[in-house]
Design an enzyme around this catalytic site. Structure first.
Site, PDB file in Angstrom:
ATOM      1  N   GLN A   1      -4.131  -4.965   7.289  1.00  0.00           N
ATOM      2  CA  GLN A   1      -5.231  -6.674   6.474  1.00  0.00           C
ATOM      3  C   GLN A   1      -5.498  -7.424   6.972  1.00  0.00           C
ATOM      4  OE1 GLN A   1      -7.423  -5.246   4.700  1.00  0.00           O
ATOM      5  NE2 GLN A   1      -7.334  -3.729   3.759  1.00  0.00           N
TER       6      GLN A   1
ATOM      7  N   CYS B   1      -5.165   2.278  -3.292  1.00  0.00           N
ATOM      8  CA  CYS B   1      -3.865   3.041  -3.218  1.00  0.00           C
ATOM      9  C   CYS B   1      -2.718   2.176  -3.604  1.00  0.00           C
ATOM     10  CB  CYS B   1      -3.833   3.509  -1.503  1.00  0.00           C
ATOM     11  SG  CYS B   1      -5.323   4.643  -1.241  1.00  0.00           S
TER      12      CYS B   1
ATOM     13  N   ASP C   1       3.068  -3.998   7.541  1.00  0.00           N
ATOM     14  CA  ASP C   1       2.181  -3.554   7.905  1.00  0.00           C
ATOM     15  C   ASP C   1       1.023  -4.500   7.920  1.00  0.00           C
ATOM     16  OD1 ASP C   1      -0.648  -2.328   6.749  1.00  0.00           O
ATOM     17  OD2 ASP C   1       0.895  -1.816   5.489  1.00  0.00           O
TER      18      ASP C   1
ATOM     19  N   LYS D   1     -10.423  -0.558  10.565  1.00  0.00           N
ATOM     20  CA  LYS D   1     -10.264  -1.475   9.648  1.00  0.00           C
ATOM     21  C   LYS D   1     -10.820  -3.169  10.282  1.00  0.00           C
ATOM     22  CE  LYS D   1      -7.115  -0.490   6.012  1.00  0.00           C
ATOM     23  NZ  LYS D   1      -8.307   0.274   4.609  1.00  0.00           N
TER      24      LYS D   1
ATOM     25  N   HIS E   1       0.976  -1.432   0.077  1.00  0.00           N
ATOM     26  CA  HIS E   1      -0.075   0.094  -0.149  1.00  0.00           C
ATOM     27  C   HIS E   1       0.590   1.353  -0.132  1.00  0.00           C
ATOM     28  CE1 HIS E   1      -3.137   2.702   2.183  1.00  0.00           C
ATOM     29  NE2 HIS E   1      -4.250   2.083   1.583  1.00  0.00           N
TER      30      HIS E   1
HETATM   31  N1  PLP Z   1      -2.212  -0.835   4.767  1.00  0.00           N
HETATM   32  C1  PLP Z   1      -2.597  -1.756   3.691  1.00  0.00           C
HETATM   33  C2  PLP Z   1      -2.746  -2.917   3.547  1.00  0.00           C
HETATM   34  C3  PLP Z   1      -3.644  -1.275   3.284  1.00  0.00           C
HETATM   35  O1  PLP Z   1      -5.328  -1.520   3.123  1.00  0.00           O
HETATM   36  C4  PLP Z   1      -4.350  -0.321   4.070  1.00  0.00           C
HETATM   37  C5  PLP Z   1      -5.440   0.549   4.384  1.00  0.00           C
HETATM   38  O2  PLP Z   1      -6.244   0.536   3.616  1.00  0.00           O
HETATM   39  C6  PLP Z   1      -3.456   1.145   4.754  1.00  0.00           C
HETATM   40  C7  PLP Z   1      -2.158   0.541   5.150  1.00  0.00           C
HETATM   41  C8  PLP Z   1      -3.375   2.214   5.524  1.00  0.00           C
HETATM   42  O3  PLP Z   1      -4.350   2.573   6.759  1.00  0.00           O
HETATM   43  P1  PLP Z   1      -5.012   3.596   7.327  1.00  0.00           P
HETATM   44  O4  PLP Z   1      -5.490   4.729   5.676  1.00  0.00           O
HETATM   45  O5  PLP Z   1      -5.972   3.304   8.486  1.00  0.00           O
HETATM   46  O6  PLP Z   1      -3.607   4.547   7.750  1.00  0.00           O
END
Ligand code: PLP
Length: 406
Positions: free
Chosen positions: A201, A361, A198, A224, A121
């Protein structure tokens, strides 16, 4: 798992959208909230609202107890060693940036390697690009196999003695790939590197154990996982957090302030400058109670079954491409030939079905897939086969609407 009674606990799901009962298939973007979480926020603001760590008065003590109680729940949920290793942040993005600013910029130097994957992401790419520009470190990417999986051989040949950090997602928000974090952490550690994961998910859907995975840093978002927006967690090993610089300076995070120099509070508070996200943390605690009541093993099993069912149903639709491996988390990313994913999502919305369309993203991954965008249906504990059947019907409608060229 009794999905029917779980759905009862999510008030938002019981509405009509564009004249149809809502089918919510966008939980990878943000999950819906059960009544227990909504009520925990309401109860905090109605009965206990106060600032934390300050007042000696009763409301202040209650708010502090609830806020720190939520940290304790997170600690147990992810099996951290202590609450000192649990930092409340605004979400995954903030948590990853904290490591990039407070650790990478401080300890990396020219020629050091930061290893990533192309499935990341943007939140797990850009902080490292910026840290690399600042320090002169080099970015390297572990190559993916055809279906988006990364092999441990590829991991071994990319991580070298010069690698100082590995930043990788546990679960891909596009491909649904579940990366073998424990094994990758071991390879990184054998080369003297640290690993930042990260978990945006993964934590909402599966049991994640810090002792077992042996990660150095692990980031995730409350919104999430049935919690409120604006709250997330950075887990870090205590010795690394001790070395790491705070990135926000001001009230709450200090021990002693002089005119020309100051000292910081002990962990975890040295990273929580300013009035913290009190209600958010309490709501996250309520979300953890809720998820634990259902059981993370039940949740992942249910979602994977749904993903398999969806895969089977979607593969019967002519001209539909599914991206990613067979073994996946609870999401399916796809395109219908000849229809832009935004158009697909718009037709589905007119049928009351919410899916995500776009680059998710993950522009480098879109490039790797050789597409500009995709549609994505993502599941959570409140979805069932009826939702998938509605998705399939909606997709048939989209094909008819756009003149089914097949
Ligand atoms: N990393 C992954 C794999 C994601 O799916 C997301 C959100 O869609 C994020 C990071 C970023 O999360 P946040 O927008 O809650 O900071």
């Amino acid at each position: 798992m009794d999905v029917k009674s779980i759905r009862e606990q999510f008030p938002i799901l019981h509405q009509q959208v564009n004249g149809h009962p809502l089918v919510y298939l966008d939980s990878a973007a943000t999950s819906q909230k059960p009544v227990q979480v909504i009520e925990s926020l309401e109860s905090y603001y109605r009965n206990h609202n106060s600032n934390v760590h300050r007042g000696v008065h009763t409301l202040g003590t209650r708010a502090t107890d609830q806020y720190e109680g939520a940290r304790d729940k997170v600690k147990t949920f992810i099996n951290a060693d202590s609450t000192q290793e649990v930092i409340f942040t605004r979400g995954t993005t903030t948590a990853l940036n904290m490591v990039a600013y407070g650790y990478a910029r401080q300890f990396l130097k020219e020629g050091d390697e930061i290893v990533l994957t192309e499935m990341e992401h943007h939140s797990n790419i850009i902080p490292w690009q910026q840290a690399a520009k600042y320090t002169g470190a080099i970015l390297k990417y572990i190559p993916m196999e055809e279906n988006g999986i990364i092999s441990l051989d590829a991991v071994r040949s990319t991580i070298t003695k010069n690698t100082k950090m590995v930043a990788i997602t546990h679960v891909s928000n596009v491909l649904g790939v579940i990366n073998p974090i424990k094994e990758i952490a071991e390879i990184a550690h054998n080369q003297g590197a640290i690993i930042v994961v990260d978990g945006a998910q993964s934590v909402p859907h599966m049991k994640v154990d810090m002792q077992e995975l042996n990660c150095d840093f692990y980031a995730f978002s409350g919104h999430k996982m049935c919690g409120p927006t604006g709250i997330g967690v950075l887990y870090g090993k205590k010795d690394l957090l001790e070395k790491m610089e705070p990135v926000e300076f001001g009230g709450e995070m200090i021990d002693f302030v002089g005119l020309y120099d100051s000292t910081w509070k002990e962990l975890p508070w040295k990273f929580e400058g300013g009035t913290p996200i009190i209600a958010g943390a309490i709501g996250l605690g309520a979300a953890i109670d809720f998820l634990q009541g259902i059981g993370l093993d039940n949740i992942i099993e249910h979602e994977q079954q749904l993903a398999h069912y969806t895969q089977k149903k979607l593969s019967e639709i002519q001209g539909l491409t599914i991206y990613g491996p067979e073994e996946r988390s609870g999401l399916i990313t796809f395109n219908v030939q000849g229809i832009h994913p935004h158009d697909t999502a718009t037709v589905l919305d007119s049928e009351g079905i919410a899916v995500r369309a776009g680059h998710h993203c993950a522009q480098p991954l879109m490039k790797w897939l050789d597409v500009t965008a995709t549609a994505r249906a993502s599941f959570y504990l409140y979805n069932d086969e009826n939702d998938v059947d509605r998705l399939v019907e909606g997709l048939q409608k989209a094909k008819e609407y756009f003149g089914d060229v097949f």
